[in-house]
Scaffold this active site. Structure first.
Site, PDB file in Angstrom:
ATOM      1  N   ASN A   1       0.862  -1.184   0.000  1.00 58.97           N
ATOM      2  CA  ASN A   1       0.000   0.000   0.000  1.00 58.97           C
ATOM      3  C   ASN A   1       0.899   1.235   0.000  1.00 58.97           C
ATOM      4  OD1 ASN A   1      -1.823   2.028   0.491  1.00 58.97           O
ATOM      5  ND2 ASN A   1      -2.445   1.296   2.522  1.00 58.97           N
ATOM      6  N   PHE A   2       1.009   1.893  -1.154  1.00 65.38           N
ATOM      7  CA  PHE A   2       1.904   3.054  -1.256  1.00 65.38           C
ATOM      8  C   PHE A   2       1.342   4.288  -0.542  1.00 65.38           C
ATOM      9  CE2 PHE A   2       4.233   1.937  -5.538  1.00 65.38           C
ATOM     10  CZ  PHE A   2       4.783   0.824  -4.945  1.00 65.38           C
ATOM     11  N   LYS A   3       0.043   4.290  -0.259  1.00 69.75           N
ATOM     12  CA  LYS A   3      -0.611   5.470   0.346  1.00 69.75           C
ATOM     13  C   LYS A   3      -0.330   6.696  -0.531  1.00 69.75           C
ATOM     14  CE  LYS A   3      -0.326   3.145   4.760  1.00 69.75           C
ATOM     15  NZ  LYS A   3      -0.134   3.198   6.190  1.00 69.75           N
TER      16      LYS A   3
ATOM     17  N   HIS B   1      -9.661   0.966   5.056  1.00 73.76           N
ATOM     18  CA  HIS B   1      -8.384   1.236   5.735  1.00 73.76           C
ATOM     19  C   HIS B   1      -8.602   2.260   6.857  1.00 73.76           C
ATOM     20  CE1 HIS B   1      -4.289   2.451   6.542  1.00 73.76           C
ATOM     21  NE2 HIS B   1      -3.900   1.331   5.955  1.00 73.76           N
TER      22      HIS B   1
ATOM     23  N   GLU C   1      -5.449  -4.959  10.762  1.00 74.99           N
ATOM     24  CA  GLU C   1      -4.375  -3.993  10.972  1.00 74.99           C
ATOM     25  C   GLU C   1      -4.635  -3.193  12.248  1.00 74.99           C
ATOM     26  OE1 GLU C   1      -2.315  -2.750   7.121  1.00 74.99           O
ATOM     27  OE2 GLU C   1      -4.212  -1.669   7.156  1.00 74.99           O
TER      28      GLU C   1
ATOM     29  N   GLY D   1       2.552   2.112  10.800  1.00 73.31           N
ATOM     30  CA  GLY D   1       3.509   3.207  10.616  1.00 73.31           C
ATOM     31  C   GLY D   1       4.263   3.583  11.870  1.00 73.31           C
TER      32      GLY D   1
ATOM     33  N   SER E   1       3.467  -2.332  10.539  1.00 75.26           N
ATOM     34  CA  SER E   1       4.919  -2.408  10.758  1.00 75.26           C
ATOM     35  C   SER E   1       5.519  -3.768  10.397  1.00 75.26           C
ATOM     36  CB  SER E   1       5.263  -2.013  12.201  1.00 75.26           C
ATOM     37  OG  SER E   1       4.877  -0.673  12.433  1.00 75.26           O
TER      38      SER E   1
HETATM   39  P1  PGA Z   1       2.865   0.125   7.752  1.00 75.18           P
HETATM   40  O1  PGA Z   1       1.379   0.361   7.135  1.00 75.18           O
HETATM   41  O2  PGA Z   1       3.405  -1.136   7.109  1.00 75.18           O
HETATM   42  O3  PGA Z   1       3.620   1.359   7.332  1.00 75.18           O
HETATM   43  O4  PGA Z   1       2.708  -0.008   9.222  1.00 75.18           O
HETATM   44  C1  PGA Z   1       0.497  -0.714   6.956  1.00 75.18           C
HETATM   45  C2  PGA Z   1      -0.807  -0.239   6.351  1.00 75.18           C
HETATM   46  O5  PGA Z   1      -1.320   0.833   6.738  1.00 75.18           O
HETATM   47  O6  PGA Z   1      -1.381  -0.908   5.470  1.00 75.18           O
END
Ligand code: PGA
Length: 229
Positions: A6-8, A88, A157, A163, A193
């Site tokens: 997921n590049f966001k 999400h 999640e 993050g 993470s």
């Molecule tokens: P992260 O994000 O790997 O940076 O913790 C995961 C996500 O939000 O899908």
């Protein structure tokens, strides 16, 4: 295993193109049963081909119309997109998507026969109350969702692990995934993470069918550390 990136709000059209080219070069080393999903920003959509599936991080549940700033089916079909992330926590919490909004989106994209990665997760104050409270919170996020849909993949999640560099513990992931599978028997990803140093132990947990990755997916090297671990 499923590996979803997921590049966001990261990467450009140009850097996504380079990323996918480099990724594809190494993907012949992946296990044949593994599936790779990449969710780039909408501006990077194109007709890519490779051993991966491109999906969108979000879209509006319409074919087209007057919805300023949104993207619907007509725009997705131009790039043969049939995969979407829904629910999400960043969309629920920052963009204020309610469970009703999320369920509407789910119903629409189910109708379009999309593969849906549906995200659920609890905040820290709920986790601190223990597994019963966590499960109550997570199961409420299935309200209005057809959990029998054959193209559904669920992603658990924990919000406090996204993050932050602090993933959930093996025990937290194991107990939550076991409980979730009893209610929704679909492929179940863990996200929060995930990185090169914890992928081996996370992917070895029973009922972990894959991972949804933000930070560690942004560079091909760190994403490949997961895919090829
Ligand atoms: P992260 O994000 O790997 O940076 O913790 C995961 C996500 O939000 O899908």
């Amino acid at each position: 295993m499923i590996y979803a990136a997921n590049f966001k709000t990261n990467h450009t059209r140009e850097s996504t193109k380079n990323y996918l080219k480099e990724l594809q070069f190494h993907l012949h080393h992946k296990k044949s049963e593994d599936r790779i999903f990449i969710f780039p920003p909408l501006t990077a959509l194109d007709n890519y081909s490779g051993d991966f599936t491109i999906g969108v991080q979000n879209a509006y549940p319409v074919n087209n119309g007057a919805f300023t700033g949104e993207v619907g089916m007509e725009q997705l079909l131009e790039f043969n997109i049939n995969t979407i992330l829904i629910g999400h926590s960043e969309r629920r919490d920052i963009l204020n998507e309610s469970q009703i909004d999320v369920a509407k989106k789910f119903a629409f994209f189910k109708e379009q026969n999309f593969e849906i990665i549906y995200c659920i997760g609890e905040p820290l104050e709920i986790r601190e109350q223990g597994l019963t409270a966590v499960m109550e919170h997570l199961l409420a996020q299935f309200e209005g969702i057809d959990t029998t849909y054959n193209k559904l993949i669920v992603a658990y999640e924990p919000i406090w692990a996204i993050g932050t560099g602090r993933s959930a513990t093996i025990e937290e992931i194991a107990s939550t995934h076991t409980a979730l599978k009893q209610s929704v028997n679909k492929p179940l990803l863990y996200g929060g993470s995930v990185k090169g140093t914890n992928i081996a132990e996370i992917s070895a947990i029973d009922n972990v069918d894959g991972v949804l990755v933000g930070g560690a997916s942004l560079k091909t090297e760190t994403f490949l550390e997961l895919v090829l671990h």
